[in-house]
Write an enzyme that holds these catalytic residues in place. Sequence first.
Site, PDB file in Angstrom:
ATOM      1  N   SER A  28       0.919  -1.267   0.110  1.00  0.00           N
ATOM      2  CA  SER A  28      -0.011  -0.205  -0.032  1.00  0.00           C
ATOM      3  C   SER A  28       0.793   1.264  -0.155  1.00  0.00           C
ATOM      4  CB  SER A  28      -0.933  -0.152   1.260  1.00  0.00           C
ATOM      5  OG  SER A  28      -1.822   0.975   1.197  1.00  0.00           O
ATOM      6  N   GLN A  39      -0.278   5.505   6.688  1.00  0.00           N
ATOM      7  CA  GLN A  39       0.231   4.598   5.756  1.00  0.00           C
ATOM      8  C   GLN A  39       1.262   3.777   6.037  1.00  0.00           C
ATOM      9  OE1 GLN A  39      -0.309   2.563   3.191  1.00  0.00           O
ATOM     10  NE2 GLN A  39      -1.446   4.278   2.499  1.00  0.00           N
ATOM     11  N   HIS A  61       1.065   0.437   8.174  1.00  0.00           N
ATOM     12  CA  HIS A  61       0.225  -0.730   7.304  1.00  0.00           C
ATOM     13  C   HIS A  61       1.454  -1.673   7.177  1.00  0.00           C
ATOM     14  CE1 HIS A  61      -3.608  -0.368   5.815  1.00  0.00           C
ATOM     15  NE2 HIS A  61      -3.398   0.756   5.510  1.00  0.00           N
ATOM     16  N   GLU A 112      -1.631   5.009  -5.256  1.00  0.00           N
ATOM     17  CA  GLU A 112      -2.451   4.408  -4.888  1.00  0.00           C
ATOM     18  C   GLU A 112      -3.616   5.304  -4.410  1.00  0.00           C
ATOM     19  OE1 GLU A 112      -2.180   1.644  -1.817  1.00  0.00           O
ATOM     20  OE2 GLU A 112      -4.048   0.719  -2.039  1.00  0.00           O
TER      21      GLU A 112
END
Lengths: 433, 433
Positions: B234, B256, B259, B323
């Site tokens: 990700s 983020q 993750h 993304e």
Amino acid sequence: MIHKIIEPSALQYAELCQRPSIDQALLTTGIQTIFNEIKRNGDAAIRNYTEKFDGISLQSSVLDLNGISLETIDISSDLKEAIQTAYANIYKFHEAQKTTDIEVKTMEGITCSLRSVPIEKVGIYIPGGTAPLFSTVLMLAIPAQIAGCGQIILCTPPDKLGNIHPAILYAALLCGIKEIRLVGGAQAIAALTFGTKEIPAVAKIFGPGNQYVTAAKQLAQNYGVAIDMPAGPSEVLVYGDATSVPAFMAADLLAQAEHGADSQVMLVLSDEQKLEETLMEIEKQIEDLPRKSIAKQALSNSKAIVIADVNKAFEFINQYAPEHLIIASEKPSDCIPYIKNAGSVFLGNYCPESAGDYASGTNHTLPTNGWARSYSGVNLDAFTKKISFQSITKDGIQSLGKTIITMAEGEQLQAHANAVKVRLEKMKLELFT
Amino acid sequence: MIHKIIEPSALQYAELCQRPSIDQALLTTGIQTIFNEIKRNGDAAIRNYTEKFDGISLQSSVLDLNGISLETIDISSDLKEAIQTAYANIYKFHEAQKTTDIEVKTMEGITCSLRSVPIEKVGIYIPGGTAPLFSTVLMLAIPAQIAGCGQIILCTPPDKLGNIHPAILYAALLCGIKEIRLVGGAQAIAALTFGTKEIPAVAKIFGPGNQYVTAAKQLAQNYGVAIDMPAGPSEVLVYGDATSVPAFMAADLLAQAEHGADSQVMLVLSDEQKLEETLMEIEKQIEDLPRKSIAKQALSNSKAIVIADVNKAFEFINQYAPEHLIIASEKPSDCIPYIKNAGSVFLGNYCPESAGDYASGTNHTLPTNGWARSYSGVNLDAFTKKISFQSITKDGIQSLGKTIITMAEGEQLQAHANAVKVRLEKMKLELFT
């Protein structure tokens, strides 16, 4: 010739759905070498491969389009007119596929939207050889233009004199293609993957090809380049009932069979008498075909199946998931509710697959080998991607904040919760200042 | 910590866009063994792998849902309410994505249509482990339900007592899931590919997973099963200007980073002062995170880049194709026209990625690793395919026949031309009888 199967049991369906398997792995090493070579040496490597595989030494792969116009291209006016008619129909059908972006206020202060955005750079591969696939140029370049792709690169191998077939050139110019590169095979796919000085790298590659091109497209995905769909030999399934016309079904089956020795031709009929008549028609019509020997080979892999019950017949057809499905009947619409898996469907006795292959308006780039269970054929969507957007106001995050925090903590992702908390805290502070 | 880059030249963009490479090839042999084993021994093989990898001996992989209701599932009422709110928003946004089928008369007597048809059987894989990804259940099961997929199988590994996390169960039942199988890892993907007595084969597999699941999904494609999209770690890219809030940007970057160690975190700012403030905020906020050590590892792969010129900044961002793209600005809509490649975009200072990860309505299954150049995130389309249909009347084939024959002969496919000729000849005969 074609194998006959009468009323197979449902247990046999899986076997009847098998396509001949292709072992791609054997090719991969050679293709990887070509990729490495193009990545390292760019246009110089292209020149070497073109000399080796196409037998022509070219200074540059760029086809100079200066001074070329539709009028001066040397093909018959009949063919020009036919290509123009096909162009108009394909354009009309694909333009109608434009969608409007959606925007939804899911809660007060929270707006979500989904927008179609063209894929910036796309590559179209058109094989060379004696039969020039100018129809495929239309099928890929028209939706690319309508979608608004910024750069469309067409690669096709040169002939021994360094030219491309004038019908391919005509179709390309008609579609507004501005960049043609004289390069074929795996080296074309590698160039579109890595980019060279003369050939830009693209985000997605479309188009048919032999086993080398197919293996190269497969490999391109490992380098982040998307492809139109997994490839396999072309196939048709004709479904007929008491009202179908054996001569038409035979002609449709043969049209598929002439594509290649590995073509898949399937006939499913509700009665055995029609089956015998159709097989006799095939024997009769095949004799006059220039590609008779190819068609005969294809037929030897093919099956003619009698299934009287329409429910059972479509259970089989949906399991097979044919690329092309012809409903050879006077009442084809009765069958529509049964159809769950197919690439493209041809309804009625006067609707041959050839119409969709060339000129009616639908696309002929379609999922084979059972992929119609999950893949669409090429349509306008194939040249776009959808991006989601969201806007959240202070009120919005105030309302939804607790939900996000609770879920993030439930998944033990504290920093996800914090991203909301820092905002809620700042808003609280602002209230008191 | 995070690498700083000030005003890189366009020549550096390609290198800055590089994600860490993952070598899938190493895993393939082990995964192939699991596939062979499941194909040969079905549920018995499943039982063995579950005992080996999940440490529990199960008689059957079927989770008995009898007597289980939303009310009796043991999670807090806060979490139930949060999941319900998220459900409502995600449902609303995805329902709005329904399209109407199109039908176009391209010429008199020729009607072409394009219809959306649900993919019949889909598999949803939800990883196990300590952090239960119930949000992913919502993101995949809601659009599958709206699309009308006939059979939806959810696979998730059991814990050491043979249970699944109650929040996953709650989300699944809320979405109307009727079939849950207690099986994880590559063996789950293999079962969904080949089918066993207890686990049906599907046409498409969705869902995240570790490197083994990813490699297994890759392999499933060789057996004719589609997957949602290529997987990768990700990533988020935050773009900020003079009006962005360093504490918010830092929190979003850390969300983020937590993750996984391989998460990609990118910050692009128009001025250096904001960059320094944001990095200081990161140092401050990171200390309190439970997953601090993971976040620190992720940040060590990450980059903070100053690009003053907005055109250049978005040239880079579009090349990176993130993304998640957060536009941390008071005037985010000014940036929209520049955005060409991104999975999902978050507009404004009060719009954290967490909102879309959980509850605002957009989907969180998105293209990583630069695939946003060509792929959409999961949306309603991902659970359907489009089938084209055409109907042609006798008048229609009369008008278009010459075009098809000319083109087929131009491509040297005589049998394609014959399929039209046999029909035109029959019509001519009928005229005289």
